[in-house]
Motif scaffolding. Structure first.
Motif, PDB file in Angstrom:
ATOM      1  N   HIS A  10      27.115  33.658  38.925  1.00 39.28           N
ATOM      2  CA  HIS A  10      28.571  33.540  38.842  1.00 39.28           C
ATOM      3  C   HIS A  10      28.878  32.113  38.425  1.00 39.28           C
ATOM      4  N   ILE A  11      29.765  31.934  37.461  1.00 37.37           N
ATOM      5  CA  ILE A  11      30.082  30.569  37.042  1.00 37.37           C
ATOM      6  C   ILE A  11      31.513  30.170  37.371  1.00 37.37           C
ATOM      7  N   LEU A  12      32.344  31.129  37.704  1.00 37.83           N
ATOM      8  CA  LEU A  12      33.693  30.775  38.132  1.00 37.83           C
ATOM      9  C   LEU A  12      33.636  30.218  39.544  1.00 37.83           C
ATOM     10  N   LYS A  13      34.366  29.181  39.785  1.00 33.09           N
ATOM     11  CA  LYS A  13      34.539  28.705  41.151  1.00 33.09           C
ATOM     12  C   LYS A  13      35.844  29.343  41.616  1.00 33.09           C
ATOM     13  N   CYS A  14      35.730  30.610  41.968  1.00 31.20           N
ATOM     14  CA  CYS A  14      36.938  31.373  42.215  1.00 31.20           C
ATOM     15  C   CYS A  14      36.941  31.984  43.599  1.00 31.20           C
ATOM     16  N   SER A  15      38.097  32.418  43.989  1.00 30.70           N
ATOM     17  CA  SER A  15      38.212  33.193  45.209  1.00 30.70           C
ATOM     18  C   SER A  15      38.196  34.655  44.798  1.00 30.70           C
ATOM     19  N   GLU A  16      37.619  35.475  45.640  1.00 31.55           N
ATOM     20  CA  GLU A  16      37.624  36.903  45.346  1.00 31.55           C
ATOM     21  C   GLU A  16      38.157  37.642  46.554  1.00 31.55           C
ATOM     22  N   GLN A  17      38.906  38.683  46.280  1.00 28.46           N
ATOM     23  CA  GLN A  17      39.438  39.505  47.353  1.00 28.46           C
ATOM     24  C   GLN A  17      39.496  40.939  46.872  1.00 28.46           C
ATOM     25  N   MET A  18      39.530  41.855  47.825  1.00 26.80           N
ATOM     26  CA  MET A  18      39.635  43.272  47.510  1.00 26.80           C
ATOM     27  C   MET A  18      41.058  43.721  47.803  1.00 26.80           C
ATOM     28  N   GLU A  19      41.585  44.534  46.908  1.00 28.53           N
ATOM     29  CA  GLU A  19      42.927  45.072  47.097  1.00 28.53           C
ATOM     30  C   GLU A  19      42.979  46.454  46.459  1.00 28.53           C
ATOM     31  N   ASP A  20      43.298  47.461  47.248  1.00 24.54           N
ATOM     32  CA  ASP A  20      43.404  48.833  46.750  1.00 24.54           C
ATOM     33  C   ASP A  20      42.152  49.269  45.997  1.00 24.54           C
ATOM     34  N   GLY A  21      40.973  48.894  46.491  1.00 25.22           N
ATOM     35  CA  GLY A  21      39.723  49.285  45.858  1.00 25.22           C
ATOM     36  C   GLY A  21      39.346  48.461  44.642  1.00 25.22           C
ATOM     37  N   ILE A  24      39.692  41.301  42.932  1.00 23.92           N
ATOM     38  CA  ILE A  24      40.535  40.353  42.214  1.00 23.92           C
ATOM     39  C   ILE A  24      39.850  38.996  42.262  1.00 23.92           C
ATOM     40  N   LEU A  25      39.570  38.445  41.084  1.00 23.15           N
ATOM     41  CA  LEU A  25      38.951  37.133  40.962  1.00 23.15           C
ATOM     42  C   LEU A  25      40.009  36.164  40.448  1.00 23.15           C
ATOM     43  N   PHE A  26      40.215  35.089  41.163  1.00 24.64           N
ATOM     44  CA  PHE A  26      41.175  34.082  40.717  1.00 24.64           C
ATOM     45  C   PHE A  26      40.451  32.773  40.521  1.00 24.64           C
ATOM     46  N   ASP A  27      40.571  32.209  39.323  1.00 19.29           N
ATOM     47  CA  ASP A  27      39.950  30.931  38.991  1.00 19.29           C
ATOM     48  C   ASP A  27      41.033  29.857  39.060  1.00 19.29           C
ATOM     49  N   PRO A  28      41.002  29.007  40.105  1.00 17.11           N
ATOM     50  CA  PRO A  28      42.047  27.989  40.233  1.00 17.11           C
ATOM     51  C   PRO A  28      42.001  26.927  39.137  1.00 17.11           C
ATOM     52  N   ASP A  29      40.840  26.717  38.529  1.00 20.13           N
ATOM     53  CA  ASP A  29      40.733  25.715  37.467  1.00 20.13           C
ATOM     54  C   ASP A  29      41.506  26.124  36.212  1.00 20.13           C
ATOM     55  N   SER A  30      41.389  27.395  35.843  1.00 22.00           N
ATOM     56  CA  SER A  30      42.064  27.860  34.622  1.00 22.00           C
ATOM     57  C   SER A  30      43.374  28.571  34.908  1.00 22.00           C
ATOM     58  N   GLY A  31      43.548  28.997  36.155  1.00 23.00           N
ATOM     59  CA  GLY A  31      44.728  29.776  36.505  1.00 23.00           C
ATOM     60  C   GLY A  31      44.615  31.239  36.116  1.00 23.00           C
ATOM     61  N   LYS A  32      43.439  31.664  35.633  1.00 25.35           N
ATOM     62  CA  LYS A  32      43.245  33.050  35.201  1.00 25.35           C
ATOM     63  C   LYS A  32      42.897  33.945  36.390  1.00 25.35           C
ATOM     64  N   VAL A  83      30.138  38.072  30.619  1.00 26.97           N
ATOM     65  CA  VAL A  83      29.605  36.880  29.934  1.00 26.97           C
ATOM     66  C   VAL A  83      30.655  36.351  28.946  1.00 26.97           C
ATOM     67  N   GLU A  84      31.245  37.229  28.165  1.00 30.49           N
ATOM     68  CA  GLU A  84      32.249  36.817  27.172  1.00 30.49           C
ATOM     69  C   GLU A  84      33.488  36.225  27.836  1.00 30.49           C
ATOM     70  N   LEU A  85      33.844  36.720  29.023  1.00 33.53           N
ATOM     71  CA  LEU A  85      34.988  36.195  29.757  1.00 33.53           C
ATOM     72  C   LEU A  85      34.640  34.927  30.542  1.00 33.53           C
ATOM     73  N   LYS A  86      33.358  34.545  30.491  1.00 33.13           N
ATOM     74  CA  LYS A  86      32.855  33.373  31.202  1.00 33.13           C
ATOM     75  C   LYS A  86      33.023  33.516  32.716  1.00 33.13           C
ATOM     76  N   ILE A  87      32.812  34.752  33.191  1.00 34.56           N
ATOM     77  CA  ILE A  87      32.808  35.011  34.630  1.00 34.56           C
ATOM     78  C   ILE A  87      31.398  34.803  35.163  1.00 34.56           C
ATOM     79  N   ILE A  88      30.399  35.177  34.353  1.00 32.17           N
ATOM     80  CA  ILE A  88      28.997  34.979  34.718  1.00 32.17           C
ATOM     81  C   ILE A  88      28.267  34.350  33.531  1.00 32.17           C
ATOM     82  N   ALA A  89      27.072  33.848  33.799  1.00 34.39           N
ATOM     83  CA  ALA A  89      26.227  33.290  32.734  1.00 34.39           C
ATOM     84  C   ALA A  89      24.792  33.684  32.997  1.00 34.39           C
ATOM     85  N   ALA A  90      24.022  33.795  31.932  1.00 36.12           N
ATOM     86  CA  ALA A  90      22.597  34.088  32.043  1.00 36.12           C
ATOM     87  C   ALA A  90      21.874  32.885  32.644  1.00 36.12           C
ATOM     88  N   ILE A  91      20.861  33.195  33.448  1.00 39.11           N
ATOM     89  CA  ILE A  91      20.027  32.103  33.990  1.00 39.11           C
ATOM     90  C   ILE A  91      18.602  32.287  33.530  1.00 39.11           C
TER      91      ILE A  91
END
Length: 91
Positions: A10-21, A24-32, A83-91
């Motif tokens: 995972h490359i986003l430094k984001c918070s994740e939460q579950m809602e209605d199944g 939701i990933l929120f990236d505070p750096d980009s606001g996405k 990968v294209e959304l830059k949520i994860i990266a290959a290691i």
């Protein structure tokens, strides 16, 4: 293109939460915000330590009546999207 070893981080430094199944990933750096359905959320959680084939088998174990090859293709497509959304990266 997918990582040949099948391992990602995972490359986003984001918070994740579950809602209605949904996850939701929120990236505070980009606001996405990224909203993942339940299956995509499972793929996101598993892709850091499980190869795509293992993820497909895990989804099949949930009782989905779909061919393994179809699920594997969908898992690979989803990982590629991450990968294209830059949520994860290959290691």
């Amino acid at each position: 293109m997918l990582n040949s070893t099948g391992y990602y981080k995972h490359i986003l430094k984001c918070s994740e939460q579950m809602e209605d199944g949904r996850m939701i990933l929120f990236d505070p750096d980009s606001g996405k915000t990224h909203v993942l359905n339940a299956t995509a959320g499972k793929i996101y959680r598993l892709c850091t330590n499980t190869e795509p084939e293992g993820i497909a088998l895990s989804i099949l174990e949930e009782g989905m009546d779909v061919d393994k090859e179809v699920i594997l293709e969908d898992v690979c497509d989803t990982i590629q999207n991450f990968v294209e959304l830059k949520i994860i990266a290959a290691i």
